[in-house]
Write a protein that holds these residues in place. Structure first.
Motif, PDB file in Angstrom:
ATOM      1  N   VAL A 114       0.841  -1.197   0.000  1.00 52.41           N
ATOM      2  CA  VAL A 114       0.000   0.000   0.000  1.00 52.41           C
ATOM      3  C   VAL A 114       0.877   1.249   0.000  1.00 52.41           C
ATOM      4  O   VAL A 114       0.576   2.248  -0.679  1.00 52.41           O
ATOM      5  CB  VAL A 114      -0.958  -0.007   1.217  1.00 52.41           C
ATOM      6  N   GLY A 115       1.977   1.191   0.732  1.00 54.91           N
ATOM      7  CA  GLY A 115       2.895   2.325   0.747  1.00 54.91           C
ATOM      8  C   GLY A 115       3.439   2.653  -0.627  1.00 54.91           C
ATOM      9  O   GLY A 115       3.622   3.825  -0.974  1.00 54.91           O
ATOM     10  N   LYS A 116       3.711   1.631  -1.426  1.00 50.73           N
ATOM     11  CA  LYS A 116       4.204   1.873  -2.783  1.00 50.73           C
ATOM     12  C   LYS A 116       3.155   2.591  -3.621  1.00 50.73           C
ATOM     13  O   LYS A 116       3.483   3.412  -4.482  1.00 50.73           O
ATOM     14  CB  LYS A 116       4.586   0.547  -3.440  1.00 50.73           C
ATOM     15  N   LEU A 117       1.894   2.279  -3.396  1.00 59.20           N
ATOM     16  CA  LEU A 117       0.820   2.925  -4.140  1.00 59.20           C
ATOM     17  C   LEU A 117       0.634   4.378  -3.732  1.00 59.20           C
ATOM     18  O   LEU A 117       0.406   5.250  -4.574  1.00 59.20           O
ATOM     19  CB  LEU A 117      -0.489   2.165  -3.926  1.00 59.20           C
ATOM     20  N   ILE A 118       0.721   4.638  -2.432  1.00 57.38           N
ATOM     21  CA  ILE A 118       0.381   5.954  -1.914  1.00 57.38           C
ATOM     22  C   ILE A 118       1.590   6.865  -1.829  1.00 57.38           C
ATOM     23  O   ILE A 118       1.484   8.085  -2.007  1.00 57.38           O
ATOM     24  CB  ILE A 118      -0.310   5.799  -0.539  1.00 57.38           C
ATOM     25  N   GLY A 119       2.749   6.264  -1.575  1.00 60.00           N
ATOM     26  CA  GLY A 119       3.951   7.072  -1.541  1.00 60.00           C
ATOM     27  C   GLY A 119       4.625   7.171  -0.197  1.00 60.00           C
ATOM     28  O   GLY A 119       5.535   7.974  -0.016  1.00 60.00           O
ATOM     29  N   PHE A 120       4.196   6.351   0.790  1.00 61.82           N
ATOM     30  CA  PHE A 120       4.941   6.326   2.043  1.00 61.82           C
ATOM     31  C   PHE A 120       5.860   5.108   2.060  1.00 61.82           C
ATOM     32  O   PHE A 120       5.587   4.099   1.418  1.00 61.82           O
ATOM     33  CB  PHE A 120       4.023   6.351   3.269  1.00 61.82           C
TER      34      PHE A 120
END
Length: 855
Positions: A114-120
């Motif tokens: 999910v972090g890769k998708l959102i940017g965290f």
């Protein structure tokens, strides 16, 4: 303006000056509505739950849409002081969550994806790296850590006041020490907000009252599912190691003591979540605070909390001899599912909720941003289904929410595994078949308070829940096989069911939805669109002639779709809408032997000539009058039988006995999800959300361009003509990888190019796209998203998926950049830390030409 001076009129009145109200006011002002917005607070800003919060701002969250909400705060708060000039005290120290079990490590991979998708940034680290980042911590029993480097904490009062100041700078007005005493809707549709300093008339009311949200809701004749839980944190004396350095330890989140612990100035802060015996605030008032309550704290039971404190000290031995200089025990609002309540109040036009955030400081900015988008533009950039207050019905406020909130609080640091059924507030809404099916092995799951069969345990086994294929795979496969090869029966009484009658009923339904209403006896699938052409809902509509139109929606959409229907009626229209959900039971009878099974119970002609696919008739089955719909969500010959709930058990017994000769079997929603994926049927809340248009979602075949104007028509046509579609929904087959025991769940990143798997073939045939069937797909995935770039940058996000038991394929849906949406394109999906090859399919892998449905 004097702080006690009220304007006579405002476009928006926000009630409540905590972080949620301030976050909304800030973003309404950012959207250009500032000069027309008024916030009213009964005390001073932050004087409810905000001021005493610990101020945690975690990125660590696997829910794709909630992660976006949290990410907004993590990005805004570090720069808010520079924007507004108001003290915020952002500490970007990062955070580490401990995994004590293998399943928690797998969960970390989902968070990292999910972090890769959102940017965290989320990095899974070993105990040695944990100790490098926090030399003070002991890692006994720790398998891994999830290190979210962008996490931090903030001064809660500072960040609330900073957003309030930013809103003021953009024209918004704030009135403090003013008590709202009543909320009344006027004949004009506007709201009159009465206060002890005068009245204000407004177009929109927003309940951002935090701990007082139920009282403020009840002023307007409604209610809301919130419980105020007691939460305690401690601040110790100065930690010598902290005093000797300017470096700050990460925020630690630890399931063993059920606690978070971090640095607070030069002291230690320890927040504790009891795993049993949790308490509510103001129990003598039924959990409601008095209006005079302000900056209120409670006595903490340190004896009861001692076991948790001792475990923290075992983790951080250097703290063990420190004294405690401050104990903070205050109220935190909780909802039944831990998500906030952001959106319209059921049954009330232009009355909105912005409350119920148990991690309120982290959520305040993002909740305000996306709710402001919804209010101003009619749509938000993220899927709001999981935070829409209408996901809970009128059953929820009170005891249901109390039990769920205690359970949620006590499980704050316990992973809720896929398939896990928790016991609080169960059997709230049941069909007449509940006991009978339970005696036959039904394992139930809950949707909008309804119990519905998930799978059937015929040998007494219990599901070994987790992220991977488990011990009930073959059980579910057999349920699927029964439907594909013989006949299956399913209780789907949880459908939301409405009747729409009146002289203008057909004109009305044509105006508020995208498809053309069917002729008498016909069935269509239709979508409700916003004015901007985004998908707001989905219903199956049957034309029953003199009995009006029968409208079916997913269980979780009951209150939302009832609002769409009732609030869409124009003055002077002869239309009445009735909610029949609790009064009508539904049996799905599906499979190649379904006609033969039902033929022995009815005198009605069930042949293709007399009872065609996508048609509805009133018939008698085993002496029970039913509305029979030849449609289903599993892609087989079959009928939905809708009858009075009081006669559902009788009908089921007759169908079961008649089906014995054909090998009838019960099946549940696990099997439904597998079967619908094989048919490439989309679900509301997953593939179909408020983020996307019919063009992006590939449901244009349900868009009746030729009919007169309807909501969303112009915007959809403009979208189609412009060709400016950046994303499209695709149907994927996922190849086996190094492990092939997990599938798409929703919220995973998709990358360009093939991964490590062996590839997967296209679906068969050139199907005619004859319809998705009646959907009960509530929240099957995390929603659609947008991303750009190739290589190591995601080009899209999955929405839902699973294993197709009959075809033996791992399947799913994803929204991806249009450049990669052509059938046959090779992609990569990241599942539990492994890259898996996936292929864009042209058609359903099962019966793409709908021959079996027409059979």
């Amino acid at each position: 303006m004097n702080e006690k001076t009220l304007p006579a009129h405002a476009r928006v009145v926000v009630i409540g000056g905590g972080v949620m109200g301030a976050g909304l006011l800030y973003h309404l002002a950012e959207e250009g509505w500032g000069a027309e917005c008024l916030l009213i607070e009964k005390g001073e800003l932050t004087s409810g739950s905000t001021w005493h919060a610990a101020g945690q701002c975690p990125s660590f969250i696997a829910d794709y849409n909630m992660a976006k909400i949290h990410d907004c705060g993590v990005r805004l708060y570090p720069k808010l002081e520079a924007i507004t000039g108001q003290y915020v005290s952002w500490h970007g120290c990062g955070g580490i969550r401990f995994a004590l079990k293998p399943a928690e490590v797998e969960w970390f991979h989902r968070v990292a994806a999910v972090g890769k998708l959102i940017g965290f940034h989320c990095e899974i680290i070993d105990p040695a790296k944990i100790r490098q980042l926090n030399p003070h911590v002991k890692t006994d029993g720790v398998l891994a850590g999830a290190w979210t480097t962008g996490d931090g904490h903030v001064d809660p009062a500072g960040v609330c006041n900073a957003m309030a100041k930013g809103a003021r700078q953009n024209g918004a007005r704030i009135v403090t020490n003013t008590l709202v005493t009543g909320i009344t809707q006027l004949a004009s549709g506007e709201w009159e907000v009465a206060t002890d300093a005068g009245d204000v008339v407004c177009e929109f009311v927003v309940n951002a009252a935090g701990c007082y949200a139920r009282q403020v809701s009840q002023m307007a004749g409604a209610d809301i599912p919130i419980t105020n839980m007691k939460h305690t944190y401690l601040v110790t004396d100065t930690v010598p190691d902290f005093a000797a350095t300017d470096a700050e330890m990460p925020v630690m989140r630890d399931p063993w003591p059920s606690a978070y612990y971090r640095q607070e100035q030069k002291s230690a802060l320890i927040g504790l979540y009891e795993t049993a015996g949790s308490l509510e605030c103001w129990p003598h008032r039924g959990g409601w605070p008095e209006w005079e309550s302000q900056n209120e704290l409670f006595d903490a039971d340190l004896d009861a909390l001692s076991v948790y404190i001792e475990r923290v000290m075992a983790r951080m031995p250097a703290w063990a001899e420190l004294g405690i200089k401050r104990v903070v025990c205050g109220a935190i609002p909780h909802t039944p599912d831990a998500n906030p309540l952001l959106g319209p109040a059921a049954g009330l036009r232009n009355y909105w909720h912005c409350n119920g955030a148990s991690i309120g400081i982290a959520a305040g900015a993002g909740a305000g941003k996306y709710l402001a988008q919804w209010m101003v533009h009619g749509d938000a950039e993220i899927n709001m289904a999981g935070v829409d207050p209408r996901r809970f019905g009128g059953y929820a406020p009170g005891e249901y929410t109390r039990a769920k909130s205690h359970q949620d609080y006590e499980h704050m640091y316990k992973l809720h595994l896929p398939g896990e059924e928790r016991p609080a507030s169960r059997k709230t809404r049941v069909s007449a078949l509940y006991d009978a099916l339970e005696s036959r092995g039904a394992v139930y799951t809950e949707v909008n308070g309804w119990e519905r069969p998930k799978w059937f345990s015929l040998d007494g086994r219990e599901e070994e829940v987790g992220f991977r294929h488990n011990n009930i795979m073959q059980v579910v496969a057999e349920e699927c096989r029964a439907v594909r090869e013989r006949v299956g029966v399913l209780d789907l009484s949880s459908f939301a069911k409405f009747t729409v009658r009146g002289v203008d009923a057909e004109t009305f339904l044509n105006r508020i939805s995208a498809n053309s209403m069917p002729r008498i006896g016909g069935i269509v699938l239709t979508h409700y669109l916003s004015a901007a052409g985004r998908i707001q809902g989905e219903s199956t509509v049957s034309n029953l002639g003199a009995d009006g139109f029968y409208v079916l929606s997913g269980a979780g959409a009951e209150d939302r779709d009832f609002d769409i229907l009732t609030q869409g009626i124009l003055p002077g229209e002869d239309v009445t809408v009735r909610n029949e959900t609790d009064d009508i039971g539904v049996l799905v009878v599906a499979g190649p032997k379904s006609r033969e099974t039902l033929a022995t119970l009815t005198g009605a002609d069930l042949s293709n000539e007399q009872f065609r696919w996508l048609s509805a008739q009133k018939i008698t089955v085993a002496g029970v009058e039913v509305c029979a719909l030849r449609v289903n969500y599993v892609g087989e010959l079959g009928w939905e039988l809708h009858c009075p709930m009081t006669r559902l058990a009788e009908l089921y017994d007759a169908v079961w006995n008649a089906g014995k000769a054909h090998g009838i079997a019960n099946f549940g929603t696990y099997a439904v999800d597998s079967l619908r994926l094989e048919k490439a049927y989309k679900g509301w809340g997953a593939e179909l959300t408020n983020e996307v248009t019919p063009v992006e979602a590939d449901v244009e075949r349900f868009f009746a361009e030729s009919k007169p104007d309807f909501t969303g028509k112009t915007a959809t046509l403009d979208t189609r003509k412009s060709g400016g579609i950046g994303q499209r929904l695709v149907y994927l087959a996922v190849a086996p990888g190094h492990s092939d025991d997990c599938d798409i769940a929703g919220g995973e990143p998709v990358f360009a190019g093939a991964g490590d798997g062996d590839g997967a073939g296209n679906g068969a045939g050139d199907g005619d796209g004859a319809g998705d069937g009646a959907s009960d797909g509530d929240g099957a995935g995390d929603g659609a998203g947008k991303s750009d770039g190739d290589g190591d940058k995601p080009i899209g996000v999955t929405t839902s998926g699973g294993y197709g038991h009959f075809t033996g394929k791992s399947l799913g849906f994803a929204y991806i950049d249009t450049a990669h949406a052509k059938p046959g394109t090779q992609l990569t999906v990241e599942l539990l830390g492994e890259t898996r090859a996936a292929t864009v399919l042209a058609d359903a892998v099962w019966d793409p030409k709908n021959k079996r449905l027409r059979g």
